[in-house]
Write a protein that holds these residues in place. Sequence first.
Motif, PDB file in Angstrom:
ATOM      1  N   ASP B 215       0.820  -1.205   0.000  1.00  0.00           N
ATOM      2  CA  ASP B 215       0.000   0.000   0.000  1.00  0.00           C
ATOM      3  C   ASP B 215       0.859   1.262   0.000  1.00  0.00           C
ATOM      4  O   ASP B 215       0.380   2.354   0.306  1.00  0.00           O
ATOM      5  CB  ASP B 215      -0.927   0.014   1.218  1.00  0.00           C
ATOM      6  N   ASN B 216       2.155   1.070  -0.306  1.00  0.00           N
ATOM      7  CA  ASN B 216       3.075   2.187  -0.409  1.00  0.00           C
ATOM      8  C   ASN B 216       3.307   2.890   0.927  1.00  0.00           C
ATOM      9  O   ASN B 216       3.599   4.080   0.963  1.00  0.00           O
ATOM     10  CB  ASN B 216       2.577   3.195  -1.453  1.00  0.00           C
ATOM     11  N   GLU B 217       3.189   2.136   2.009  1.00  0.00           N
ATOM     12  CA  GLU B 217       3.509   2.710   3.312  1.00  0.00           C
ATOM     13  C   GLU B 217       4.879   2.210   3.757  1.00  0.00           C
ATOM     14  O   GLU B 217       5.217   1.052   3.548  1.00  0.00           O
ATOM     15  CB  GLU B 217       2.455   2.288   4.356  1.00  0.00           C
ATOM     16  N   PRO B 218       5.696   3.093   4.356  1.00  0.00           N
ATOM     17  CA  PRO B 218       7.024   2.663   4.806  1.00  0.00           C
ATOM     18  C   PRO B 218       6.895   1.674   5.957  1.00  0.00           C
ATOM     19  O   PRO B 218       6.135   1.911   6.897  1.00  0.00           O
ATOM     20  CB  PRO B 218       7.685   3.964   5.265  1.00  0.00           C
ATOM     21  N   VAL B 219       7.611   0.573   5.873  1.00  0.00           N
ATOM     22  CA  VAL B 219       7.504  -0.441   6.913  1.00  0.00           C
ATOM     23  C   VAL B 219       8.848  -0.818   7.529  1.00  0.00           C
ATOM     24  O   VAL B 219       8.888  -1.398   8.603  1.00  0.00           O
ATOM     25  CB  VAL B 219       6.830  -1.731   6.392  1.00  0.00           C
ATOM     26  N   VAL B 220       9.927  -0.469   6.849  1.00  0.00           N
ATOM     27  CA  VAL B 220      11.228  -0.818   7.429  1.00  0.00           C
ATOM     28  C   VAL B 220      12.307   0.142   6.934  1.00  0.00           C
ATOM     29  O   VAL B 220      12.271   0.624   5.798  1.00  0.00           O
ATOM     30  CB  VAL B 220      11.617  -2.279   7.084  1.00  0.00           C
ATOM     31  N   ARG B 221      13.205   0.463   7.850  1.00  0.00           N
ATOM     32  CA  ARG B 221      14.356   1.281   7.486  1.00  0.00           C
ATOM     33  C   ARG B 221      15.567   0.390   7.686  1.00  0.00           C
ATOM     34  O   ARG B 221      15.738  -0.195   8.757  1.00  0.00           O
ATOM     35  CB  ARG B 221      14.425   2.491   8.405  1.00  0.00           C
ATOM     36  N   ALA B 222      16.376   0.279   6.668  1.00  0.00           N
ATOM     37  CA  ALA B 222      17.475  -0.676   6.738  1.00  0.00           C
ATOM     38  C   ALA B 222      18.817  -0.031   6.413  1.00  0.00           C
ATOM     39  O   ALA B 222      18.891   0.898   5.605  1.00  0.00           O
ATOM     40  CB  ALA B 222      17.215  -1.820   5.765  1.00  0.00           C
ATOM     41  N   THR B 223      19.840  -0.497   7.074  1.00  0.00           N
ATOM     42  CA  THR B 223      21.213  -0.121   6.747  1.00  0.00           C
ATOM     43  C   THR B 223      21.992  -1.414   6.606  1.00  0.00           C
ATOM     44  O   THR B 223      21.975  -2.251   7.507  1.00  0.00           O
ATOM     45  CB  THR B 223      21.838   0.739   7.869  1.00  0.00           C
ATOM     46  N   SER B 224      22.664  -1.588   5.483  1.00  0.00           N
ATOM     47  CA  SER B 224      23.386  -2.827   5.246  1.00  0.00           C
ATOM     48  C   SER B 224      24.787  -2.517   4.740  1.00  0.00           C
ATOM     49  O   SER B 224      24.961  -1.660   3.879  1.00  0.00           O
ATOM     50  CB  SER B 224      22.669  -3.678   4.206  1.00  0.00           C
ATOM     51  N   ILE B 225      25.758  -3.219   5.279  1.00  0.00           N
ATOM     52  CA  ILE B 225      27.150  -3.006   4.884  1.00  0.00           C
ATOM     53  C   ILE B 225      27.718  -4.312   4.374  1.00  0.00           C
ATOM     54  O   ILE B 225      27.493  -5.373   4.965  1.00  0.00           O
ATOM     55  CB  ILE B 225      27.974  -2.494   6.075  1.00  0.00           C
ATOM     56  N   PHE B 226      28.464  -4.238   3.260  1.00  0.00           N
ATOM     57  CA  PHE B 226      28.959  -5.444   2.601  1.00  0.00           C
ATOM     58  C   PHE B 226      30.480  -5.445   2.486  1.00  0.00           C
ATOM     59  O   PHE B 226      31.091  -4.407   2.262  1.00  0.00           O
ATOM     60  CB  PHE B 226      28.363  -5.543   1.196  1.00  0.00           C
ATOM     61  N   ARG B 227      31.050  -6.623   2.613  1.00  0.00           N
ATOM     62  CA  ARG B 227      32.476  -6.816   2.363  1.00  0.00           C
ATOM     63  C   ARG B 227      32.710  -6.764   0.864  1.00  0.00           C
ATOM     64  O   ARG B 227      32.285  -7.652   0.125  1.00  0.00           O
ATOM     65  CB  ARG B 227      32.916  -8.194   2.882  1.00  0.00           C
ATOM     66  N   ASP B 228      33.418  -5.742   0.408  1.00  0.00           N
ATOM     67  CA  ASP B 228      33.642  -5.601  -1.038  1.00  0.00           C
ATOM     68  C   ASP B 228      34.494  -6.728  -1.604  1.00  0.00           C
ATOM     69  O   ASP B 228      34.351  -7.114  -2.763  1.00  0.00           O
ATOM     70  CB  ASP B 228      34.315  -4.255  -1.328  1.00  0.00           C
ATOM     71  N   ASP B 229      35.373  -7.281  -0.771  1.00  0.00           N
ATOM     72  CA  ASP B 229      36.246  -8.346  -1.281  1.00  0.00           C
ATOM     73  C   ASP B 229      35.481  -9.646  -1.503  1.00  0.00           C
ATOM     74  O   ASP B 229      35.940 -10.530  -2.227  1.00  0.00           O
ATOM     75  CB  ASP B 229      37.438  -8.579  -0.335  1.00  0.00           C
ATOM     76  N   LEU B 230      34.284  -9.761  -0.930  1.00  0.00           N
ATOM     77  CA  LEU B 230      33.522 -10.993  -1.075  1.00  0.00           C
ATOM     78  C   LEU B 230      32.275 -10.837  -1.933  1.00  0.00           C
ATOM     79  O   LEU B 230      31.765 -11.810  -2.479  1.00  0.00           O
ATOM     80  CB  LEU B 230      33.111 -11.509   0.315  1.00  0.00           C
ATOM     81  N   LEU B 231      31.794  -9.620  -2.056  1.00  0.00           N
ATOM     82  CA  LEU B 231      30.519  -9.406  -2.729  1.00  0.00           C
ATOM     83  C   LEU B 231      30.566  -8.081  -3.470  1.00  0.00           C
ATOM     84  O   LEU B 231      30.740  -7.038  -2.879  1.00  0.00           O
ATOM     85  CB  LEU B 231      29.413  -9.353  -1.667  1.00  0.00           C
ATOM     86  N   ARG B 232      30.432  -8.148  -4.781  1.00  0.00           N
ATOM     87  CA  ARG B 232      30.489  -6.911  -5.554  1.00  0.00           C
ATOM     88  C   ARG B 232      29.226  -6.763  -6.375  1.00  0.00           C
ATOM     89  O   ARG B 232      28.766  -7.720  -6.984  1.00  0.00           O
ATOM     90  CB  ARG B 232      31.725  -6.915  -6.452  1.00  0.00           C
ATOM     91  N   PHE B 233      28.672  -5.553  -6.383  1.00  0.00           N
ATOM     92  CA  PHE B 233      27.394  -5.324  -7.055  1.00  0.00           C
ATOM     93  C   PHE B 233      27.572  -4.854  -8.484  1.00  0.00           C
ATOM     94  O   PHE B 233      28.457  -4.075  -8.787  1.00  0.00           O
ATOM     95  CB  PHE B 233      26.569  -4.301  -6.278  1.00  0.00           C
ATOM     96  N   ARG B 234      26.707  -5.360  -9.330  1.00  0.00           N
ATOM     97  CA  ARG B 234      26.730  -4.990 -10.750  1.00  0.00           C
ATOM     98  C   ARG B 234      25.377  -4.460 -11.157  1.00  0.00           C
ATOM     99  O   ARG B 234      24.358  -4.823 -10.587  1.00  0.00           O
ATOM    100  CB  ARG B 234      27.043  -6.215 -11.592  1.00  0.00           C
TER     101      ARG B 234
END
Lengths: 242, 242
Positions: B215-234
Amino acid sequence: MIARNPSLTDQVKAHLKERIHAGAFDEGRIPSETVLAAELGVSRTTIRDALSRLEHEGTIYRRQGAGTFVNPPGLRIRSRLEEMWSYEDVLRAHGFTPSVRILGIDTLPADASVADDLSIPVGASVIVMEKLFLEDAEPVALARNVIPAGLLRGEPADHAEEPVFAYLEAHCDRRLAYYLSEIVPVVLGGVQAARLGVVDGTAAISFEEVGFDQDNEPVVRATSIFRDDLLRFRLIRRKTGT
Amino acid sequence: MIARNPSLTDQVKAHLKERIHAGAFDEGRIPSETVLAAELGVSRTTIRDALSRLEHEGTIYRRQGAGTFVNPPGLRIRSRLEEMWSYEDVLRAHGFTPSVRILGIDTLPADASVADDLSIPVGASVIVMEKLFLEDAEPVALARNVIPAGLLRGEPADHAEEPVFAYLEAHCDRRLAYYLSEIVPVVLGGVQAARLGVVDGTAAISFEEVGFDQDNEPVVRATSIFRDDLLRFRLIRRKTGT
DNA sequence: CAGTGGTCTAGACCACTTT
DNA sequence: AAGTGGTCTAGACCACTGA
């Protein structure tokens, strides 16, 4: 609402976007697809195509059985990561009036990594161009573009101050179709920190990417670094099937 | 090829994707839309919808007048940024078999920033959940989710080890529809560096995002940090009109 | 229940590439 | 000239929402 090119769908999309940003829809409710189709004199399919794109961009959202609505949080997005094109445009979208400084243009032999990305032999000549984008005197982004020298017609320095896609069109009649990008976090130091005007140890986002042309051939390898305090990237993440 | 849900388009898309990954198309050339429509017994429109999505994902590319082709560079993308959903799935797509460790679940008053993002009053109770994602004993990602306590039915700790979207469904019957995300570069240090098992001063990508429900209502605020040496985004970046 | 968006069809015409 | 993808239409039926 009859001319071709831009397509009907694009015209409808632009038209609706304008009305949305002008706040022309009460309570954020957008007329039904049937009504819009009659109003604009196009088929429902065309309306749906336009609405689908606006939904994908986050401008609106749709609920089956209920209706189509303006999506206020989506309107706050200045430039979407998947759609950014020239850095000049990105900066302008953030309210800057950018200028470009050419830091250097060299012709060098390609190393193994570059050769692989650009599908050229190791050691083949490539044009390496470094640019700094500034707002007033403040550096915002640093870019390094590598283009196979074999593609160029004319002097490498010609059109150098133009965006990469324009440079490629002018020099080799190649139109950039898309970038395949990796997002890499970096800690700035030394020359890069100095050029971007930040203290050593500042975190920044770097894009490592390869640009492909209309025939799906790699034409440019780019590395771009941005000042996070001046430019922050946003995107919409969605679930998709398969 | 007759059942509804998944839709015909989705079935066609999955079918073609499978054939593509199996290398079933000579020279990377995919049959024409007309041929595919006849072959699969669906309309050309349905075929086109499926192909459009595959093109958008980078799996294929199309050239007017010439044909439709497999896009080898696009096949190398493991997980696309705009489509990532649960971090478990992202890690699995990269060949990991992830585990989750709950670092803590607290109920706290919302500060101004959180309250604004979640459209709740300042000081209202929120559930704060910290999780660490590991591959074997190696930490890969650190996530912090903040959910309005008022949404929950049941104990906060229930279902805590499940992905956020499942947690929200189980507790509040809200289905996560999309995230609005900011990409932020960070330099890891102190507790965060220790938890992720990297030395102080390592660069990393952080996502600061707000999740919205159907219903387009905010339900969660998230902060996520990733190890660049193990996971890289494309991701794929394209030009779009307007 | 009426009205909305979601899916799918069959067919038309166009722009473009290839032979 | 033949074949390809790009655009658009008109209409059908379905699933879902809200009064």
